[in-house]
Design a protein around this motif. Structure first.
Motif, PDB file in Angstrom:
ATOM      1  N   ASN A 141       0.809  -1.231   0.000  1.00 58.97           N
ATOM      2  CA  ASN A 141       0.000   0.000   0.000  1.00 58.97           C
ATOM      3  C   ASN A 141       0.841   1.278   0.000  1.00 58.97           C
ATOM      4  O   ASN A 141       0.480   2.259  -0.652  1.00 58.97           O
ATOM      5  CB  ASN A 141      -1.003  -0.016   1.160  1.00 58.97           C
ATOM      6  CG  ASN A 141      -0.351  -0.139   2.508  1.00 58.97           C
ATOM      7  OD1 ASN A 141       0.761  -0.649   2.628  1.00 58.97           O
ATOM      8  ND2 ASN A 141      -1.025   0.332   3.522  1.00 58.97           N
ATOM      9  N   LYS A 181      12.267  -7.860   1.465  1.00 57.70           N
ATOM     10  CA  LYS A 181      11.340  -8.384   0.458  1.00 57.70           C
ATOM     11  C   LYS A 181      10.146  -7.452   0.316  1.00 57.70           C
ATOM     12  O   LYS A 181       9.279  -7.388   1.175  1.00 57.70           O
ATOM     13  CB  LYS A 181      10.823  -9.776   0.831  1.00 57.70           C
ATOM     14  CG  LYS A 181      10.127 -10.403  -0.377  1.00 57.70           C
ATOM     15  CD  LYS A 181       9.054 -11.406  -0.032  1.00 57.70           C
ATOM     16  CE  LYS A 181       7.637 -10.927  -0.099  1.00 57.70           C
ATOM     17  NZ  LYS A 181       7.144 -10.361  -1.326  1.00 57.70           N
ATOM     18  N   GLY A 186      -3.077  -5.540  10.667  1.00 60.65           N
ATOM     19  CA  GLY A 186      -4.261  -4.846  10.142  1.00 60.65           C
ATOM     20  C   GLY A 186      -4.981  -3.991  11.175  1.00 60.65           C
ATOM     21  O   GLY A 186      -4.645  -3.982  12.355  1.00 60.65           O
ATOM     22  N   PHE A 232     -10.036  -2.797   3.730  1.00 57.00           N
ATOM     23  CA  PHE A 232      -8.842  -2.205   3.120  1.00 57.00           C
ATOM     24  C   PHE A 232      -9.124  -1.673   1.718  1.00 57.00           C
ATOM     25  O   PHE A 232      -8.382  -1.901   0.762  1.00 57.00           O
ATOM     26  CB  PHE A 232      -7.715  -3.255   3.079  1.00 57.00           C
ATOM     27  CG  PHE A 232      -6.345  -2.665   3.324  1.00 57.00           C
ATOM     28  CD1 PHE A 232      -6.066  -1.959   4.470  1.00 57.00           C
ATOM     29  CD2 PHE A 232      -5.325  -2.818   2.396  1.00 57.00           C
ATOM     30  CE1 PHE A 232      -4.812  -1.408   4.702  1.00 57.00           C
ATOM     31  CE2 PHE A 232      -4.066  -2.270   2.597  1.00 57.00           C
ATOM     32  CZ  PHE A 232      -3.815  -1.572   3.761  1.00 57.00           C
TER      33      PHE A 232
HETATM   34  P1  NDP Z   1       0.166  -9.354   3.212  1.00 57.34           P
HETATM   35  O1  NDP Z   1       0.210  -9.821   4.614  1.00 57.34           O
HETATM   36  O2  NDP Z   1      -0.515 -10.190   2.213  1.00 57.34           O
HETATM   37  O3  NDP Z   1       1.639  -9.135   2.645  1.00 57.34           O
HETATM   38  C1  NDP Z   1       2.604  -8.338   3.276  1.00 57.34           C
HETATM   39  C2  NDP Z   1       3.980  -8.792   2.820  1.00 57.34           C
HETATM   40  O4  NDP Z   1       4.215 -10.113   3.283  1.00 57.34           O
HETATM   41  C3  NDP Z   1       4.148  -8.856   1.311  1.00 57.34           C
HETATM   42  O5  NDP Z   1       5.480  -8.573   0.968  1.00 57.34           O
HETATM   43  C4  NDP Z   1       3.829 -10.305   1.029  1.00 57.34           C
HETATM   44  O6  NDP Z   1       4.356 -10.744  -0.188  1.00 57.34           O
HETATM   45  C5  NDP Z   1       4.490 -10.985   2.191  1.00 57.34           C
HETATM   46  N1  NDP Z   1       3.934 -12.283   2.550  1.00 57.34           N
HETATM   47  C6  NDP Z   1       2.728 -12.808   2.214  1.00 57.34           C
HETATM   48  N2  NDP Z   1       2.586 -14.028   2.774  1.00 57.34           N
HETATM   49  C7  NDP Z   1       3.730 -14.278   3.474  1.00 57.34           C
HETATM   50  C8  NDP Z   1       4.169 -15.351   4.298  1.00 57.34           C
HETATM   51  N3  NDP Z   1       3.412 -16.410   4.528  1.00 57.34           N
HETATM   52  N4  NDP Z   1       5.386 -15.265   4.869  1.00 57.34           N
HETATM   53  C9  NDP Z   1       6.160 -14.182   4.679  1.00 57.34           C
HETATM   54  N5  NDP Z   1       5.804 -13.138   3.903  1.00 57.34           N
HETATM   55  C10 NDP Z   1       4.587 -13.174   3.328  1.00 57.34           C
HETATM   56  O7  NDP Z   1      -0.431  -7.906   3.291  1.00 57.34           O
HETATM   57  P2  NDP Z   1      -0.763  -6.936   2.081  1.00 57.34           P
HETATM   58  O8  NDP Z   1       0.437  -6.791   1.212  1.00 57.34           O
HETATM   59  O9  NDP Z   1      -2.042  -7.376   1.496  1.00 57.34           O
HETATM   60  O10 NDP Z   1      -0.925  -5.549   2.841  1.00 57.34           O
HETATM   61  C11 NDP Z   1      -2.095  -5.115   3.384  1.00 57.34           C
HETATM   62  C12 NDP Z   1      -2.139  -5.385   4.888  1.00 57.34           C
HETATM   63  O11 NDP Z   1      -1.060  -4.727   5.522  1.00 57.34           O
HETATM   64  C13 NDP Z   1      -3.388  -4.842   5.511  1.00 57.34           C
HETATM   65  O12 NDP Z   1      -3.905  -5.803   6.399  1.00 57.34           O
HETATM   66  C14 NDP Z   1      -2.903  -3.636   6.278  1.00 57.34           C
HETATM   67  O13 NDP Z   1      -3.710  -3.286   7.377  1.00 57.34           O
HETATM   68  C15 NDP Z   1      -1.543  -4.073   6.694  1.00 57.34           C
HETATM   69  N6  NDP Z   1      -0.710  -2.903   6.996  1.00 57.34           N
HETATM   70  C16 NDP Z   1      -0.366  -2.656   8.302  1.00 57.34           C
HETATM   71  C17 NDP Z   1       0.369  -1.525   8.627  1.00 57.34           C
HETATM   72  C18 NDP Z   1       0.772  -1.247  10.049  1.00 57.34           C
HETATM   73  O14 NDP Z   1       1.652  -0.397  10.245  1.00 57.34           O
HETATM   74  N7  NDP Z   1       0.189  -1.904  11.041  1.00 57.34           N
HETATM   75  C19 NDP Z   1       0.779  -0.556   7.603  1.00 57.34           C
HETATM   76  C20 NDP Z   1       0.362  -0.921   6.268  1.00 57.34           C
HETATM   77  C21 NDP Z   1      -0.357  -2.060   5.989  1.00 57.34           C
HETATM   78  P3  NDP Z   1       3.431 -10.718  -1.521  1.00 57.34           P
HETATM   79  O15 NDP Z   1       2.755  -9.401  -1.557  1.00 57.34           O
HETATM   80  O16 NDP Z   1       4.446 -10.881  -2.553  1.00 57.34           O
HETATM   81  O17 NDP Z   1       2.476 -11.846  -1.351  1.00 57.34           O
END
Ligand code: NDP
Length: 480
Positions: free
Chosen positions: A150, A173, A250, A386
């Motif tokens: 995001n 990553k 989240g 989201f």
């Molecule tokens: P994800 O949890 O799907 O992904 C976050 C990152 O983790 C990406 O780089 C993703 O790779 C990677 N990832 C996915 N699965 C795994 C796994 N099993 N093991 C290790 N790494 C993994 O979140 P989103 O990218 O969809 O982001 C949105 C979410 O992030 C929302 O829930 C939002 O609220 C949260 N968020 C929280 C913030 C905070 O400060 N608390 C700030 C911003 C967002 P890939 O994308 O390549 O699958």
């Protein structure tokens, strides 16, 4: 077609397996670049590079690390236009937002931790005349930084900068959905003087290279920002490995408007909280709670403003709302709107996709959506959506507002609007939330620790807190 490469040991390299993933522009639906689908061999190379660089980097004076981070920040400034355009094309957010907010914050992150590196201190405690304790802080070694789509480079550098400042080597990553800014950033590292192996960037799928990073025994900490389900997976996988974890997850954040609030300011704030970045910020206010005595008037004015937001081509300067990040995310948000209707919610505005004319006709755009008529316990008000979707509800009094605000498993952020100072303090104290904004939203002092209560995360990021996270503390007790 533009190619994105990994950055390992000071060089841009293709993945060993030769596999690639498509990178799609969400505003047009077109594939515009390809990125590595990295695997264990790429990770092994990155960990070996970090291992070789580790000692020198850990022993470099803080001033030297600060100088390099500052140089990197200057290079980000010099390349700000390219980075903002890449951010816009990767994420679908308006270009003017990327240029005004995201990229300047990248440089600010780097400068902040450059300066923090030189100001970091350790504690000393005298035990009367018998002993002195002091704390030595050592870098952890090689750490993993995993970030979401995001605010791609903003959130990645919010992790990388303190990890490097504290003397660690990093395997980063970025999200596979938005890899371009991290790639452009990695191309600046040599010029900035980052020694090879100190920062390695691996692209690819979360459930492949992300998991491999989490599982790797040579990586001693994981700093993760993303969804709560992914955070739970990471916590479970590392449970027996005793890695240090920072999980920023989240939210389902409430915006609470009391009848005595400055209505104009509250309307502006609630609108920004609901729809900034198409509602795709963890801190967005997706539940709008309004005191019953002003509810109808406030609701109507809020809906009027939401309707007036211009949805369209992110490259156009007049666009308020760009595309959501991907086809999969579009489907998820539209399904959540459908579920809200099934739960009995009325759509006051939005609720449908938008097909702009011209180059964005195949993009994934959703009109800002306001839903009314749902109680606090339904899925729409409990699950993170989201996207550009807000649920509006009345409340009767302060207790009622706090109960509704606290009724989810999340506790990341809240904003409250009132001119009664005592009430502001009372409600701020009662909210189960890692961050409470009073008469504002999204104001951020980088020195303050940020993170969530309950299922919104573990650990805090910000200021010296993150430098402490990225170090091991050793207490030395000297008898005198
Ligand atoms: P994800 O949890 O799907 O992904 C976050 C990152 O983790 C990406 O780089 C993703 O790779 C990677 N990832 C996915 N699965 C795994 C796994 N099993 N093991 C290790 N790494 C993994 O979140 P989103 O990218 O969809 O982001 C949105 C979410 O992030 C929302 O829930 C939002 O609220 C949260 N968020 C929280 C913030 C905070 O400060 N608390 C700030 C911003 C967002 P890939 O994308 O390549 O699958």
């Amino acid at each position: 077609m533009e190619k994105i490469y990994n950055y390992i040991d000071g060089r841009t390299v293709a993945p060993v397996n030769g596999n690639e993933l498509d990178n799609v522009d969400p505003a047009t639906g077109a594939v515009y670049s390809q990125l590595p689908d990295s695997d264990a061999e790429d990770l092994a190379m990155a960990v070996a590079a970090a291992e070789s660089a580790r000692e020198n980097w850990a022993q470099a004076p803080a001033e030297e690390r600060a100088r390099i981070l500052n140089r990197l920040a200057d290079l980000v400034d010099d390349n700000a236009d390219d980075l903002a355009l890449a951010e816009c094309v990767d994420t679908g957010k308006p270009l003017h937002v990327a240029a005004r907010l995201d990229i300047p914050r990248v440089a600010a992150n780097l400068r902040f931790y450059a300066s923090a590196a030189t100001q970091f201190f350790s504690e000393s405690h005298a035990m009367g005349t018998s002993a002195i304790n002091y704390t030595l802080r050592e870098p952890l070694g090689t750490v993993g930084c995993i970030s979401p789509w995001n605010l791609p480079l903003y959130l990645l550098t919010w992790k990388i900068a303190p990890a490097l400042a504290a003397g660690n080597c990093v395997i980063a990553k970025p999200s596979e959905v938005t890899p371009m800014t991290a790639y452009l950033f990695s191309r600046l590292l040599n010029q900035a003087g980052v020694p090879k192996g100190v920062l390695n960037v691996l692209h690819g799928r979360g459930n492949r290279i992300g998991r491999l990073i989490v599982d790797h025994p040579g990586i001693s900490a994981i700093s993760f920002t993303g969804g709560t389900a992914t955070g739970a997976d990471i916590a479970a996988r590392t449970a027996g490995m005793f890695k240090k974890l920072s999980l920023e997850l989240g939210g389902k954040n409430p915006t609470i408007v009391f009848a005595d609030a400055d209505q104009e300011k509250a309307l502006d704030g609630a609108l920004r909280a609901a729809f900034s970045n198409q509602g795709q910020i963890c801190l967005c206010g997706s539940r709008l709670l309004v005191e019953r005595s002003i509810y109808e008037d406030f609701r109507d004015r809020f809906v009027e403003r939401a309707r007036a937001l211009i949805v369209g081509d992110p490259l156009e300067p007049g666009t308020d709302q760009g595309a959501v990040v991907s086809a999969a995310h579009f489907d998820k948000v539209m399904a959540a709107i459908g579920r809200a209707r099934n739960e009995g919610g009325q759509t006051l505005c939005g609720g449908e996709s938008v097909k702009p004319e011209g180059r964005c006709a195949n993009g994934w755009f959703i009109r800002p959506t306001v839903i009314e008529g749902l109680d606090a316990s339904c899925k729409t008000n409990q699950e993170e959506i989201f996207g550009p979707v807000v649920s509006i509800m009345p409340f009767d009094d302060e207790d009622d507002a706090v109960a509704a605000a606290n009724s989810t498993r999340y506790g990341l952020a809240a904003s409250l609007w009132s001119q009664d100072v005592s009430r502001c303090h009372r409600v701020a104290a009662a909210l189960q939330s890692g961050l409470v904004w009073v008469n504002c939203w999204m104001l951020r002092d980088l020195r303050t620790p940020m993170g969530g209560f309950k299922h919104s995360g573990v650990g805090r990021e910000g200021g010296f807190e993150t430098l402490r996270f990225f170090t091991e503390a050793k207490n030395v007790c000297i008898s005198i």
